[in-house]
Scaffold this motif. Structure first.
Motif, PDB file in Angstrom:
ATOM      1  N   ARG A  17      -7.222 -39.667  -4.810  1.00 22.38           N
ATOM      2  CA  ARG A  17      -7.072 -38.711  -3.721  1.00 22.38           C
ATOM      3  C   ARG A  17      -7.950 -37.479  -3.914  1.00 22.38           C
ATOM      4  NH1 ARG A  17      -0.805 -38.606  -1.942  1.00 22.38           N
ATOM      5  NH2 ARG A  17      -0.625 -40.840  -1.494  1.00 22.38           N
ATOM      6  N   ARG A  53      20.069 -32.854  -2.783  1.00 31.20           N
ATOM      7  CA  ARG A  53      18.819 -33.409  -2.277  1.00 31.20           C
ATOM      8  C   ARG A  53      18.983 -34.247  -1.021  1.00 31.20           C
ATOM      9  NH1 ARG A  53      15.198 -37.930  -5.336  1.00 31.20           N
ATOM     10  NH2 ARG A  53      13.460 -37.978  -3.839  1.00 31.20           N
ATOM     11  N   ARG A  54      19.988 -35.104  -1.011  1.00 31.38           N
ATOM     12  CA  ARG A  54      20.143 -35.999   0.132  1.00 31.38           C
ATOM     13  C   ARG A  54      20.363 -35.221   1.423  1.00 31.38           C
ATOM     14  NH1 ARG A  54      24.291 -38.851   2.768  1.00 31.38           N
ATOM     15  NH2 ARG A  54      23.652 -40.931   3.468  1.00 31.38           N
ATOM     16  N   LEU A  71      17.982 -34.957   4.745  1.00 32.92           N
ATOM     17  CA  LEU A  71      18.465 -35.357   6.069  1.00 32.92           C
ATOM     18  C   LEU A  71      18.179 -34.305   7.127  1.00 32.92           C
ATOM     19  CD1 LEU A  71      21.796 -37.256   5.621  1.00 32.92           C
ATOM     20  CD2 LEU A  71      19.419 -38.001   5.564  1.00 32.92           C
ATOM     21  N   PHE A  90      10.066 -37.098   7.757  1.00 31.87           N
ATOM     22  CA  PHE A  90      10.744 -37.610   6.553  1.00 31.87           C
ATOM     23  C   PHE A  90       9.817 -38.445   5.685  1.00 31.87           C
ATOM     24  CE2 PHE A  90      13.205 -40.598   4.074  1.00 31.87           C
ATOM     25  CZ  PHE A  90      14.222 -39.819   3.550  1.00 31.87           C
ATOM     26  N   SER A  91       9.040 -39.312   6.316  1.00 42.51           N
ATOM     27  CA  SER A  91       8.231 -40.239   5.527  1.00 42.51           C
ATOM     28  C   SER A  91       7.012 -39.568   4.914  1.00 42.51           C
ATOM     29  CB  SER A  91       7.824 -41.447   6.355  1.00 42.51           C
ATOM     30  OG  SER A  91       7.619 -42.548   5.506  1.00 42.51           O
ATOM     31  N   ILE A 108       7.381 -37.092   2.919  1.00 44.86           N
ATOM     32  CA  ILE A 108       7.842 -36.655   1.592  1.00 44.86           C
ATOM     33  C   ILE A 108       7.433 -37.711   0.577  1.00 44.86           C
ATOM     34  CG2 ILE A 108       9.839 -36.024   0.191  1.00 44.86           C
ATOM     35  CD1 ILE A 108      11.297 -35.220   2.756  1.00 44.86           C
ATOM     36  N   GLU A 109       6.570 -37.323  -0.333  1.00 48.79           N
ATOM     37  CA  GLU A 109       6.037 -38.287  -1.289  1.00 48.79           C
ATOM     38  C   GLU A 109       6.611 -38.123  -2.685  1.00 48.79           C
ATOM     39  OE1 GLU A 109       1.813 -39.987  -0.473  1.00 48.79           O
ATOM     40  OE2 GLU A 109       1.718 -37.918  -1.193  1.00 48.79           O
ATOM     41  N   THR A 117       1.188 -46.555  -0.411  1.00 49.56           N
ATOM     42  CA  THR A 117       1.836 -45.441  -1.090  1.00 49.56           C
ATOM     43  C   THR A 117       1.034 -45.036  -2.323  1.00 49.56           C
ATOM     44  OG1 THR A 117       3.268 -47.081  -2.112  1.00 49.56           O
ATOM     45  CG2 THR A 117       4.159 -45.864  -0.230  1.00 49.56           C
ATOM     46  N   PHE A 169       7.384 -49.734   6.999  1.00 42.95           N
ATOM     47  CA  PHE A 169       8.264 -48.977   6.119  1.00 42.95           C
ATOM     48  C   PHE A 169       8.283 -47.467   6.422  1.00 42.95           C
ATOM     49  CE2 PHE A 169       8.830 -46.721   1.953  1.00 42.95           C
ATOM     50  CZ  PHE A 169      10.203 -46.897   1.862  1.00 42.95           C
ATOM     51  N   PRO A 170       7.119 -46.820   6.667  1.00 47.02           N
ATOM     52  CA  PRO A 170       7.188 -45.374   6.941  1.00 47.02           C
ATOM     53  C   PRO A 170       8.136 -45.049   8.091  1.00 47.02           C
ATOM     54  CG  PRO A 170       4.927 -46.030   6.558  1.00 47.02           C
ATOM     55  CD  PRO A 170       5.736 -47.301   6.612  1.00 47.02           C
ATOM     56  N   ARG A 171       8.182 -45.918   9.092  1.00 43.03           N
ATOM     57  CA  ARG A 171       9.029 -45.659  10.244  1.00 43.03           C
ATOM     58  C   ARG A 171      10.515 -45.899   9.923  1.00 43.03           C
ATOM     59  NH1 ARG A 171       9.641 -48.441  15.248  1.00 43.03           N
ATOM     60  NH2 ARG A 171       8.437 -50.204  14.502  1.00 43.03           N
ATOM     61  N   ARG A 222      11.799 -45.815   6.744  1.00 38.23           N
ATOM     62  CA  ARG A 222      12.163 -45.281   5.429  1.00 38.23           C
ATOM     63  C   ARG A 222      13.408 -44.391   5.454  1.00 38.23           C
ATOM     64  NH1 ARG A 222       8.664 -40.944   2.007  1.00 38.23           N
ATOM     65  NH2 ARG A 222       9.942 -40.912   0.136  1.00 38.23           N
ATOM     66  N   ARG A 223      13.485 -43.509   6.423  1.00 35.34           N
ATOM     67  CA  ARG A 223      14.600 -42.564   6.435  1.00 35.34           C
ATOM     68  C   ARG A 223      15.937 -43.305   6.556  1.00 35.34           C
ATOM     69  NH1 ARG A 223      17.519 -39.509  10.222  1.00 35.34           N
ATOM     70  NH2 ARG A 223      18.063 -37.418   9.476  1.00 35.34           N
ATOM     71  N   CYS A 232      16.808 -45.126   3.385  1.00 40.63           N
ATOM     72  CA  CYS A 232      17.282 -44.213   2.337  1.00 40.63           C
ATOM     73  C   CYS A 232      18.716 -43.756   2.615  1.00 40.63           C
ATOM     74  CB  CYS A 232      16.373 -42.995   2.226  1.00 40.63           C
ATOM     75  SG  CYS A 232      14.774 -43.370   1.459  1.00 40.63           S
ATOM     76  N   LEU A 233      19.024 -43.543   3.886  1.00 42.65           N
ATOM     77  CA  LEU A 233      20.373 -43.089   4.230  1.00 42.65           C
ATOM     78  C   LEU A 233      21.431 -44.122   3.889  1.00 42.65           C
ATOM     79  CD1 LEU A 233      20.180 -41.102   7.525  1.00 42.65           C
ATOM     80  CD2 LEU A 233      19.886 -40.441   5.157  1.00 42.65           C
ATOM     81  N   VAL A 274      21.411 -45.944   1.276  1.00 43.93           N
ATOM     82  CA  VAL A 274      21.633 -45.973  -0.171  1.00 43.93           C
ATOM     83  C   VAL A 274      22.880 -45.150  -0.493  1.00 43.93           C
ATOM     84  CG1 VAL A 274      20.695 -45.182  -2.394  1.00 43.93           C
ATOM     85  CG2 VAL A 274      19.198 -46.336  -0.736  1.00 43.93           C
ATOM     86  N   PHE A 303      21.204 -41.566  -4.321  1.00 48.16           N
ATOM     87  CA  PHE A 303      20.052 -41.072  -3.561  1.00 48.16           C
ATOM     88  C   PHE A 303      19.068 -40.300  -4.432  1.00 48.16           C
ATOM     89  CE2 PHE A 303      17.698 -38.085  -0.975  1.00 48.16           C
ATOM     90  CZ  PHE A 303      17.303 -38.844   0.109  1.00 48.16           C
ATOM     91  N   ILE A 316      16.152 -41.812  -6.548  1.00 52.55           N
ATOM     92  CA  ILE A 316      14.895 -42.285  -5.956  1.00 52.55           C
ATOM     93  C   ILE A 316      13.799 -41.277  -6.290  1.00 52.55           C
ATOM     94  CG2 ILE A 316      13.701 -42.907  -3.817  1.00 52.55           C
ATOM     95  CD1 ILE A 316      16.441 -43.554  -2.601  1.00 52.55           C
ATOM     96  N   SER A 325       7.988 -43.269  -3.697  1.00 52.40           N
ATOM     97  CA  SER A 325       7.902 -43.383  -2.244  1.00 52.40           C
ATOM     98  C   SER A 325       7.722 -44.813  -1.759  1.00 52.40           C
ATOM     99  CB  SER A 325       6.764 -42.497  -1.740  1.00 52.40           C
ATOM    100  OG  SER A 325       5.572 -42.766  -2.437  1.00 52.40           O
TER     101      SER A 325
END
Lengths: 281, 281, 281, 281
Positions: A73, C127-128, C132, C139-140, C142-143, D97, D123-125, D127-128, D131-132, D134, D139, D142, D145
């Motif tokens: 990057r 964090r969670r 949210l 959201f996506s 965040i790396e 990623t 996945f990017p779409r 992902r949120r 994750c929710l 989980v 959480f 994790i 990414s």
């Protein structure tokens, strides 16, 4: 082996040359077509001179990393934000030496920059004598373990400051003589680029007469065919040239192969290339 | 400069020695008390010999990285899962040479392992002649640019295989003679550990008689005071010893300073240490 | 915790600000005086906007690495060759999260750049719910795994594009409310810098009223006292300002502490600072 | 995509399985034949359980790096010196990623280890919402990414501790349901391995019925055909098995393709494989 690219002419954003062409050097780091290896993932480097000649001390910036270019990057960031009239980029495929920053190209000494694709045959066996031939004042500047770096310091030792083609010829001549004294039939295989910030010299030579590929772009209007939508490439000076290990794309008429045993210069000085042969040191 | 630790004796989980003591080597990488620098964050390395002598070829495993030890997750994983009767660990503070894997300790040649804290004064000026004194057959094994690695190959050149204290003495003598020929008053400063997998030799010496600190643990029951709850340390053999740049914690009676100009061995051979002085090569 | 620096005003070579002052940010990476930790060696980053506003898309370049700043050669190269009117630099001391590029500052979203020193108390537990509250469309992006990055995306969510101090106030207010709902007495500790390429906003705030240090330079003639020999600093515009975690050197009159619960801007808009307090989101 | 290998059975030196076969996983990192990409150079990882069940806490060691496996010296060192009855190895080709340690496989949670080749479409779409789903208590574990890590924590959430095939089926079912709610026709593509230190479960499934390749070795005598000179492989137990993304070499009779929509176990429990299909969570 490796793949490299040298650019000289009108200042451009490095990104336009390094990332945007269809078969860019970054693409070549993963999918080289003409290289010995498909993958050139053992580190990379980019070196550039400033746009304004009055800026800084004339030394190029050299950024090198040990990871692959394709996923780096920071390289992408730099390419997108740095404009330069003369820069080198190199993706490495190690022939055995360690993947470490000091083994990545380009190498720098003062205002000089050097990069290489190829090898000195049986380098581990010849390394000590090659290092001994380096000017003792330069010996401690050798930081890595590659043949390429030693070739550079030999060329500096043999007068790079005074006569570039002569110094490279004497370096090549010395390597061949030493190799043959040790029973190596074909001691040298090289495509080398060197620059002092005003000009690039690019050499294609091998003891066997079977050098790795090297191409130079013809006049800038043909370069523009690589990506015609790039406004930035519209106003390149006539002498702007790219010299590359393999073409950055397929348009006919853009790329000319540099013949075996020759060297070229960029920006173009009129004639396309001149013969090169090793000389006694 | 740097901090290091050598362990020899009953097999232990590396974690118990490397991470668990209050002022562990990992803690020293961030908060060294006796070192020239508080921070030793320019790379690290760990090298260990296998528990079973019949396993493998007798060569130690050597894992080295360029980042700081304190945050390295892989080092932590390895330490928690590898048991060894003889291991080295080293955290580096560069005195100028590059932060690259090949400049990290320990160095290895065959079954030999070497690590160093200190410096050859004016090394860049002496480097070429020091390298020339290395056995030509070993020259190409030099991968990095540190004085420490050259000292190692000089010791190998001067007979490490036959006589460890003698070879190290001849290395030190050679460095001092060469330094003085070049007008360096105090050419050498070293605490060095070397091992063949069966024994560790640790040397403390400097031309000026002001060597960096070096400590060895007394009998294992005192070592257990470092962290009395560790079941794993309950059954150490009597000859188990730790040799460290600085104590891993404060309990009185655990640590003895190795005097200036001496060397010690581990596992202990009875006497604590013997005099060391450079010899002519 | 961390140390950071933000510069805005007349274009300068980054090197002059980043490396040359006696107690530069690079020096602070090894020897911080006012930070929670002496060593800030868990990665670094630099982000800069281009000199010419017509160049590129207005996005800053962001270069981040996981090793320490003090030994990073590429950072030095970039600093020596890049001139910018507005840049951030950050050296990291992790408070527990991984040493990885995506946890290094500055963070970027479009033309926005963000860096932070401080912490959200009990972040793993919160964090969670913090994530949210981030705009689902972001959201996506965040790396990494830091609180700092989540704070950034919360500020974007809460209107950074429309009203910087307001968005940061709502972010802080949200963090405090959520923390207190989870029984955290002092949820937030922060010094934050954010920029859109034209201006820097720097905030100093903590729930407890005991924020980490933050300083801003007075008029540029006093900045020149830092290193009077630097020709490059001679022609700084009157509104040029530096905002730093700790002073880059000792000359009296150069540095002013930003008071608890305030924010400042650079280039200077006349008044030095304004009050800052969290707002409901 | 990626390539991986799971071994379970009699303890072996990891080197014998990881490096020595003709088309080893290390070779596959440069020259994959069946993968989506020839090059798998975006990081790697190895995870192993201890030989003695009484050693440590039952957690595997996990070593991960961001550079390519083919040139990593530390991986080679570890492989040559660590013996294990159950280990995973993974070479990564990122599908977008970041190349960072926390995105490298295997992932670990307590005594569980997980690795994956494949992708969640879009996945990017998604992902949120993934994750929710989980377990909130997990959480904050994790760190990276990737989709792979979220799949792992979903499987843990859905009862990995109680019923491995069931938990993986519910994870797959949840991913498919969520994807389809978002208009994704074929949401899941996976070959997954998971272990608790006693057994490996390996799944091959994709929504489209066109999964990436997965092979398991037949009885150990055929494994020995891979490299008949290796004494270490002479005494493998009858139930020793290798499960691999692509064969490590060409001998006929060694490798069996795991059919679409099935899972296998190692050490072998008698039957070769069983059907696998997603279940509602």
């Amino acid at each position: 082996m490796c793949r490299w690219l040298a650019y000289a002419g009108s200042p451009v954003l490095m990104d336009d040359v390094l990332y945007k062409p269809a078969h860019s050097l970054i693409d070549q780091s993963l999918h080289s077509k003409l290289g010995v290896e498909t993958t050139n993932g053992d580190g990379f480097g980019v070196g550039w001179y400033a746009c304004a000649s009055d800026e800084g001390d004339g030394e190029p910036a050299v950024v090198r990393e040990t990871g692959p270019a394709w996923s780096d990057r920071n390289l992408r960031e730099i390419a997108r934000h740095v404009r330069s009239p003369l820069f080198f980029a190199h993706v490495r495929a190690s022939t055995g030496t360690a993947t470490q920053q000091s083994n990545c190209h380009p190498f720098r000494s003062g205002r000089w920059m050097w990069m290489h694709n190829g090898a000195i045959t049986d380098f581990p066996r010849l390394r000590r004598e090659l290092c001994l031939a380096v000017d003792p004042a330069l010996f401690s500047s050798i930081e890595g373990s590659t043949d390429s770096e030693v070739m550079f310091y030999l060329a500096v030792t043999f007068g790079l400051d005074q006569d570039v083609p002569g110094a490279v010829a004497r370096m090549a001549g010395f390597v061949e003589r030493l190799g043959r004294e040790h029973g190596v039939e074909y001691p040298l295989q090289m495509t080398v680029a060197v620059s002092d910030g005003r000009r690039v010299w690019a050499f294609r030579y091998s003891s066997r007469g079977q050098s790795r590929s090297l191409f130079y772009s013809s006049r800038p209007e043909t370069v523009r065919m690589l990506h015609p939508n790039l406004a930035l490439l519209r106003d390149l000076s006539d002498d702007t040239r790219l010299i590359v290990s393999e073409p950055l794309g397929d348009p006919p008429g853009v790329w000319n192969e540099l013949p075996e045993g020759t060297f070229a210069m960029a920006p173009s000085s009129g004639s396309d290339y001149a013969p090169f042969r090793p000389a006694s040191a």
